[in-house]
Write a protein that holds these residues in place. Structure first.
Motif, PDB file in Angstrom:
ATOM      1  N   GLN B 220       0.827  -1.193   0.000  1.00  0.00           N
ATOM      2  CA  GLN B 220       0.000   0.000   0.000  1.00  0.00           C
ATOM      3  C   GLN B 220       0.865   1.249   0.000  1.00  0.00           C
ATOM      4  O   GLN B 220       0.558   2.216  -0.656  1.00  0.00           O
ATOM      5  N   GLU B 229      -6.640   6.628   1.951  1.00  0.00           N
ATOM      6  CA  GLU B 229      -6.994   5.417   1.224  1.00  0.00           C
ATOM      7  C   GLU B 229      -6.223   4.229   1.783  1.00  0.00           C
ATOM      8  O   GLU B 229      -6.758   3.140   1.977  1.00  0.00           O
ATOM      9  N   ASN B 233      -8.029   0.931   3.551  1.00  0.00           N
ATOM     10  CA  ASN B 233      -7.794  -0.416   3.030  1.00  0.00           C
ATOM     11  C   ASN B 233      -7.242  -1.339   4.105  1.00  0.00           C
ATOM     12  O   ASN B 233      -7.625  -2.495   4.203  1.00  0.00           O
ATOM     13  N   ARG B 237      -8.690  -4.860   5.677  1.00  0.00           N
ATOM     14  CA  ARG B 237      -7.858  -6.022   5.395  1.00  0.00           C
ATOM     15  C   ARG B 237      -7.515  -6.758   6.702  1.00  0.00           C
ATOM     16  O   ARG B 237      -7.554  -7.976   6.773  1.00  0.00           O
TER      17      ARG B 237
END
Lengths: 136, 628
Positions: B220, B229, B233, B237
């Protein structure tokens, strides 16, 4: 030979105007060329000229219209489509020279103008050559 | 050779027998036969001696048996163990069962039990049982048919059978017990193996999951570089990977001293983010500020028993909570908050894995922040670059316009165009003019170098450059510098030179620079200008007989704003001529270099390609653009 043609110089800097006068007088034998000290009412003034100039020298950094805009106006008028239009610039940036060439100028002469080189360059232009004089 | 050694050799089984059990049996059989032969042999000799040299009938009867045993011995040694064991046991079995009839003595049958034990050892339990029943039936039949023989004592027979049977059962039981133990042991080992295999698989799966989450973190960071963002995420996750109720990240703002809800999973995450949920670092209650303050993880496996836990109306089902500080060194970045609906959900293993996840997350956040800062810096730099380029353009305009007037008017006065001037005045005006020209050259050089260093140098490319013309221009310009010095100018130029692609003014500039340098530094001797066509390029050389350049200075002269001692003495240059020339040659796709030794003059060489594809493309691009 130079006196067979009529010249127009558009330049807002009085010193440059005077230098041009001196060079043309002493190097080309041209007395009192037509000089516009701004691009205000450019087309109106140029259409009022009699005789019509065959060689036009445009300063690039000038207001209200810059050299490119004046060139555009001239080229869109049928009377000036084949007139020799030369850019006079103090820039040494090749990007600008390239721009001038792409815009449709017939040549460019870099300042400082010189009594020794300017007449010769004008001669080349009159002979139909495209002069891109960017020498120091 | 010792007795033990001899015994070992005599009983050695055939090499084809590899089963450890059979090897033992084969060895035993061989040993038994040897003992049997030895005992019968010794007793035979004793009997012969006793009988005074003659062979008694009993001894005579033993011979066939002994001979047969020898045959069995060798059969065994040759690798046919099964056959020899059958023959051995079978022969003895028959012999023992014949004896009561031939000798009339039933006690011989007593040996049956020993034989049965032997068969159990040498063969298998099944064979033993078969032999046992055969013997039983035989004895019953014997009792019925030869009553006289059996009459001695039914009791004795019974004892024989009892002893035999019980011994047998004990032995068989022992063996099967051993077998069972061994199988159990194998089963145990197998079970253990399977357990550790499962454990290993689980560990691998766990580790893979951790690594996947961790890898995602670093992935990422390099791909999605927007912090929001990235975190959105990551929480999702992590929640999925660890099967949790809610995962969120608070980021620490050192200016306000608050921990701000940055990202969270599900609707609760959206609500809390929208509501601007935050903790003050100094808040007494709440696990989040507690973990942040102490830079230590806080694990509460049963939130109902924890006074510091604050019930969040958006997350009513939380039973266990783990709050981990995200830190880089001692610096608090934020906290990672994990919640589960199962009390006791978090194990020490989880704690370990999630702690390292929080650490990675902290680094990721820091990286993302750095990246953001760098993007800002890069944008600023770009703005500075644009300003620089604009500055350069206006510099060249603003500096040259007044200089234009200075140079021209000085010249006009000097030429007498403004009225007569005397020689003294003319000389002064010429000096002013020279200085002005030098100033113009300086301005041009500095602008050139600045453009080169800013990567903004653009060539004005033409494809019809006549070298002869440029050479003569450069030579003419250099001549005045040599007119008072005993220096010969030598030209060695190929007659037929092709037209070049390149920037006419720049090529002239390079030539002028090298020639004027040579003229400047050469006091006597010669300057040679050589221009030769070499396959795909033109090789230029300017060779002088000046003072030469020391090896250590040969790289220095190509560095901008640096001059050698000799260069400084001449003081008429900017120190930029050679660096500019070198870059200009390179911009044309050529090379420029020097060959020199102190006291032996200097040679400057450069090449220009005749057909430069890159430069040709520049022209095509320009031409193509002109039609638009």
């Amino acid at each position: 030979m130079f006196d067979r043609y009529h010249y127009l110089y558009v330049e807002d800097d009085p010193l440059s105007q005077e230098i041009m006068r001196m060079i043309m007088a002493h190097g080309m034998g041209i007395e009192n060329p037509v000089i516009f000290d701004s691009s205000q009412d450019f087309m109106k003034r140029i259409l009022g000229l009699n005789p019509k100039p065959e060689i036009i020298m445009l300063d690039i950094h000038i207001t209200p219209l810059d050299g490119f805009e004046m060139l555009g106006l001239l080229r869109s008028n049928r009377d000036f489509r084949s007139t020799k239009i030369i850019a006079l610039t103090a820039s040494v940036m090749n990007e600008e020279i390239e721009k001038l060439r792409l815009a449709g100028f017939d040549g460019a002469i870099a300042k400082p103008l010189s009594l020794h080189t300017f007449p010769a360059l004008m001669q080349q232009i009159i002979a139909g050559e495209n002069v891109w004089h960017v020498a120091q | 050779m010792t007795a033990g050694n001899l015994w070992h050799r005599l009983t050695r089984p055939h090499p084809s027998i590899t089963d450890i059990e059979v090897v033992r049996q084969s060895r035993l059989l061989a040993g038994l036969i040897i003992i049997l032969l030895l005992t019968t042999g010794i007793s035979s000799i004793l009997l012969i001696v006793k009988a005074g040299g003659t062979i008694p009938e009993t001894v005579n009867d033993l011979f066939p048996g002994q001979a047969f045993m020898v045959v069995i011995y060798f059969l065994n040694r040759s690798g046919r163990y099964r056959l020899s064991a059958w023959l051995f046991v079978g022969t003895l079995f028959i012999r023992i069962h014949m004896l009561p009839i031939t000798s009339g003595d039933i006690t011989w049958l007593f040996f049956t039990s020993m034989l049965l034990i032997g068969s159990a050892i040498l063969m298998s339990g099944r064979v033993t049982i078969i032999l046992f029943f055969v013997s039983l039936i035989y004895q019953l039949a014997l009792a019925a048919t030869h009553a006289s023989v059996v009459s001695m004592s039914n009791f004795g027979t019974l004892i024989v059978f009892l002893v035999t049977t019980s011994l047998l059962l004990v032995f068989i039981n022992h063996r099967s017990g051993l077998e069972k133990e061994r199988q159990q042991e194998l089963r145990d080992i197998n079970q253990k193996l399977r357990e550790s295999e499962i454990l290993l698989e689980k560990r691998v799966a766990d580790r893979t999951r951790d690594l996947e989450v961790a890898a995602d973190v670093s992935k990422q960071v390099t791909t999605i570089l927007d912090l929001h963002e990235l975190l959105a995420n990551l929480v999702e996750r992590t929640r999925t990977a660890f099967d949790l109720y809610h995962v969120s990240v608070f980021l620490f703002d050192s200016e306000t001293n608050t921990l701000n809800y940055e990202a969270g999973t599900g609707d609760a995450g959206k609500n809390l983010k929208a509501a601007g949920k935050k903790f003050n670092l100094s808040d007494e209650k709440g696990l989040v500020p507690l973990a942040a303050r102490g830079l230590k993880s806080v694990l509460v496996n049963d939130v109902t028993a924890e006074s510091n836990h604050l019930v969040n109306p958006d997350l009513p089902n939380t039973k266990a909570e783990l709050v981990l500080p995200m830190r880089v060194g001692e610096r608090l970045i934020g906290v990672l908050d994990l919640q589960s609906t199962k009390a006791g959900r978090f194990t020490t293993d989880d704690l370990k894995v999630l702690t390292s996840l929080a650490e990675q997350l902290a680094v990721a956040v820091q990286n993302a922040r750095f990246y953001g800062e760098q993007v800002e810096i890069a944008e600023k730099l770009r703005a500075v670059d644009t300003m620089k380029s604009q500055f350069l353009a206006s510099m060249s305009h603003e500096l040259r316009t007044p200089l234009n007037a200075v140079l021209n008017f000085t010249e006009f006065v000097g030429l007498g165009l403004m009225g007569p001037v005397n020689d003294k005045q003319k000389d002064a005006l010429n000096k002013a003019l020279d200085s002005g020209k030098h100033l113009l050259a300086l301005i041009n050089d500095v602008l050139d170098m600045t453009k080169i260093e800013a990567g903004m140098l653009k060539l004005f490319v033409e494809n019809d450059i006549d070298l002869k013309q440029e050479l003569s221009t450069a030579i003419v310009a250099t001549q005045p510098m040599l007119k008072d010095k005993p220096v010969t100018f030598v030209q060695d130029v190929d007659d037929a030179l092709p037209l070049l692609i390149g920037d006419r003014r720049r090529i002239r500039q390079i030539l002028l620079n090298l020639l004027s340098n040579a003229a400047k530094f050469t006091e006597e001797g010669s300057i040679t200008l050589s221009v030769k066509k070499r396959s795909e390029m033109i090789l230029f050389a300017v060779i002088d007989t000046g003072p030469g350049i020391a090896l250590e200075d040969q790289t220095l002269i190509f560095e901008p704003f640096k001059q050698t001692e000799t260069g400084i003495q001449h003081a008429s240059g900017t120190g930029l001529g050679l660096p500019i020339s070198k870059r200009l040659v390179e911009a044309h796709g050529g090379q420029l270099w020097v060959e020199s030794q102190v006291g032996e003059g200097a040679g400057f060489y450069f090449t220009l390609p005749i057909h430069s594809v890159e430069l040709a493309q520049t022209i095509e691009f320009a031409a193509g653009g002109a039609h638009v």
